[in-house]
Design a protein around this motif. Structure first.
Motif, short mmCIF file in Angstrom:
data_model
loop_
_atom_site.label_atom_id
_atom_site.label_comp_id
_atom_site.label_asym_id
_atom_site.label_seq_id
_atom_site.Cartn_x
_atom_site.Cartn_y
_atom_site.Cartn_z
N TRP A 4 0.81 -1.22 0.00
CA TRP A 4 0.00 0.00 0.00
C TRP A 4 0.85 1.27 0.00
N THR A 5 1.98 1.25 -0.69
CA THR A 5 2.78 2.45 -0.88
C THR A 5 2.74 2.85 -2.35
N TRP A 6 2.65 4.14 -2.61
CA TRP A 6 2.69 4.62 -3.99
C TRP A 6 4.06 4.33 -4.57
N HIS A 7 4.09 3.82 -5.80
CA HIS A 7 5.37 3.53 -6.43
C HIS A 7 5.24 3.65 -7.95
N ASP A 8 6.29 4.15 -8.55
CA ASP A 8 6.40 4.19 -10.00
C ASP A 8 7.84 3.91 -10.39
N HIS A 9 8.06 3.59 -11.65
CA HIS A 9 9.40 3.31 -12.17
C HIS A 9 9.64 4.19 -13.39
N GLY A 10 10.87 4.61 -13.55
CA GLY A 10 11.22 5.40 -14.72
C GLY A 10 12.63 5.08 -15.17
N HIS A 11 12.97 5.56 -16.38
CA HIS A 11 14.27 5.23 -16.94
C HIS A 11 14.81 6.44 -17.69
N GLU A 12 15.94 6.94 -17.22
CA GLU A 12 16.53 8.14 -17.81
C GLU A 12 17.90 7.88 -18.42
N ALA A 13 18.32 6.60 -18.49
CA ALA A 13 19.60 6.25 -19.11
C ALA A 13 19.36 5.81 -20.55
N ASP A 14 20.31 5.06 -21.13
CA ASP A 14 20.23 4.80 -22.58
C ASP A 14 20.16 3.33 -22.96
N ARG A 15 20.02 2.41 -21.99
CA ARG A 15 19.95 0.99 -22.32
C ARG A 15 18.79 0.35 -21.56
N PRO A 16 18.24 -0.75 -22.07
CA PRO A 16 17.14 -1.41 -21.36
C PRO A 16 17.55 -1.85 -19.95
N VAL A 17 16.59 -1.84 -19.07
CA VAL A 17 16.78 -2.34 -17.70
C VAL A 17 15.74 -3.42 -17.45
N VAL A 18 16.18 -4.52 -16.87
CA VAL A 18 15.30 -5.66 -16.56
C VAL A 18 15.48 -6.02 -15.10
N TRP A 19 14.37 -6.27 -14.43
CA TRP A 19 14.48 -6.76 -13.05
C TRP A 19 13.47 -7.87 -12.81
N LEU A 20 13.79 -8.66 -11.78
CA LEU A 20 12.90 -9.73 -11.32
C LEU A 20 11.91 -9.14 -10.33
N ASP A 21 10.63 -9.33 -10.60
CA ASP A 21 9.57 -8.97 -9.66
C ASP A 21 9.22 -10.21 -8.85
N GLY A 22 9.12 -10.03 -7.53
CA GLY A 22 8.61 -11.08 -6.67
C GLY A 22 7.50 -10.51 -5.79
N LEU A 23 6.33 -11.11 -5.84
CA LEU A 23 5.20 -10.62 -5.05
C LEU A 23 4.47 -11.77 -4.37
N ASP A 24 3.68 -11.41 -3.36
CA ASP A 24 2.86 -12.38 -2.64
C ASP A 24 1.44 -12.42 -3.19
N ILE A 25 1.28 -12.18 -4.49
CA ILE A 25 -0.05 -12.12 -5.11
C ILE A 25 -0.90 -13.37 -4.82
N PRO A 26 -0.39 -14.60 -5.04
CA PRO A 26 -1.25 -15.76 -4.76
C PRO A 26 -1.65 -15.87 -3.29
N MET A 27 -0.75 -15.46 -2.39
CA MET A 27 -1.04 -15.51 -0.97
C MET A 27 -2.16 -14.53 -0.60
N VAL A 28 -2.04 -13.30 -1.09
CA VAL A 28 -3.06 -12.29 -0.83
C VAL A 28 -4.38 -12.70 -1.47
#
Length: 351
Positions: A144-168
């Motif tokens: 329940w925290t506001w969050h956004d993502h942005g990219h100001e550099a020049d190459r793609p960025v990839v990250w692993l998302d891990g969430l408790d979606i099935p638990m919730v």
């Protein structure tokens, strides 16, 4: 005089008669409900980054981060297809953000982690503070925290998302809300949370800004890896885990997230680990180096040779063994905090 009906027929008649009343006999399902050992439907699975990355880049061509809200390819367990789950309690996916993009601000009850896989220069913002992403960084989005993502550099960025979606989802407790602006207003300079909580010091009158979640929302890889390097040189190497540490909440000493435990471990060159199994299913991201994971259950063994940026899942109560000829570093996450809170966690370290 009619002969009495056989017991089997009487039972079946009983089941038919009570079915309209939404009743069912426990004795017919007891062994499935309370099995002699954990019996997950999940299976081991492996995602080679070289195979996955082209699909991520193609996704970047066909949909923008803003259109998608979150441009993510879900890592689905082969036995849970269509459920958006890598284990029965956890979600995992690989998210792509391209230069100049913004993934718009929103919030939700689900807790989320980001583990940076490729690229630098993107940022995530949490409740008014940004942190710049670098490979190997572990970043938290508290519930329940506001969050956004942005990219100001020049190459793609990839990250692993891990969430408790099935638990919730299991608890029917999921809520989400979109922000009125694409990017939230930055109200604190980058590094404020780190300065306040991440140097073995804390506020004189501490307040937990994110409740049960760590007040540090960015754990830099450089600092974490240095700790593993020191321990590998100066402390005994664990026969099962190599050198393994868990991330902590500095206010409590406990887990950084109430539903997800996170770990970083280093296997030294020539490591041939012993087997273990645990009730919490675990998701792994290979940070650097190469190795092999052997996962077995009921006499069936699966082996995966892994390298940098590959991902794999070890399901509940599967025996796993790690090895590495040249050494490697692994990040992992699991639902262990919930197991421990409920008093149901079990682990066996095999000789």
């Amino acid at each position: 005089m009619n002969a009495p009906l056989p017991t089997a027929q009487l039972r079946q008649q009983l089941y038919r008669d009570m079915d309209p009343h939404h009743l069912t006999p426990l004795w017919e399902v007891l062994h499935a409900l309370v099995p002699p050992q954990p019996n997950t439907p999940c299976v081991p699975a492996f995602w080679k980054y070289a195979d996955v990355r082209p699909y991520l880049m193609r996704a970047g061509e066909v949909i923008t981060a803003e259109e998608a809200v979150r441009r993510v390819l879900i890592l689905e367990n082969p036995k849970l297809r269509g459920q958006s789950a890598i284990t029965q309690s956890l979600y995992a996916g690989l998210q792509l953000i391209l230069p100049g993009e913004v993934a718009p601000s929103h919030r939700h009850t689900q807790s989320a982690l980001r583990f940076i896989v490729e690229g630098s220069g993107a940022y995530t913002a949490v409740d008014g503070e940004r942190t710049t992403m670098k490979p190997g960084d572990f970043i938290i989005t508290p519930s329940w925290t506001w969050h956004d993502h942005g990219h100001e550099a020049d190459r793609p960025v990839v990250w692993l998302d891990g969430l408790d979606i099935p638990m919730v989802r299991f608890f029917d407790a999921g809520f989400a809300q979109n922000d009125t602006t694409k990017s939230q207003q930055v109200t604190r300079s980058e590094g404020t949370s780190d300065a306040r909580f991440a140097h073995n010091m804390g506020p004189v009158r501490p307040v937990a800004p994110y409740g049960a979640t760590s007040p540090i929302f960015s754990y830099p890889y450089e600092r974490s890896r240095e700790a593993l390097e020191q321990l590998e040189r100066h402390a005994p190497v664990d026969p099962w885990d190599g050198t393994k540490l868990r991330y902590v909440n500095p206010l409590t000493g406990g887990w950084p997230m109430p539903t997800i435990g996170t770990f970083l471990q280093k296997l030294p060159a020539g490591f041939a680990g012993k087997g273990w199994r645990q009730t919490d299913g675990a998701v792994y991201s290979v940070v650097e180096g190469e190795g092999e994971i052997a996962i077995a259950r009921d006499g069936q063994e699966t082996r995966y040779a892994f390298g940098p940026r590959d991902h794999f899942v070890v399901p509940s109560w599967h025996t796993a063994r790690l090895s590495s000829e040249r050494g490697c570093v692994l990040f992992s996450f699991s639902d262990r905090p919930v197991h421990q809170a409920l008093g149901i966690h079990n682990e066996e370290r095999l000789s």
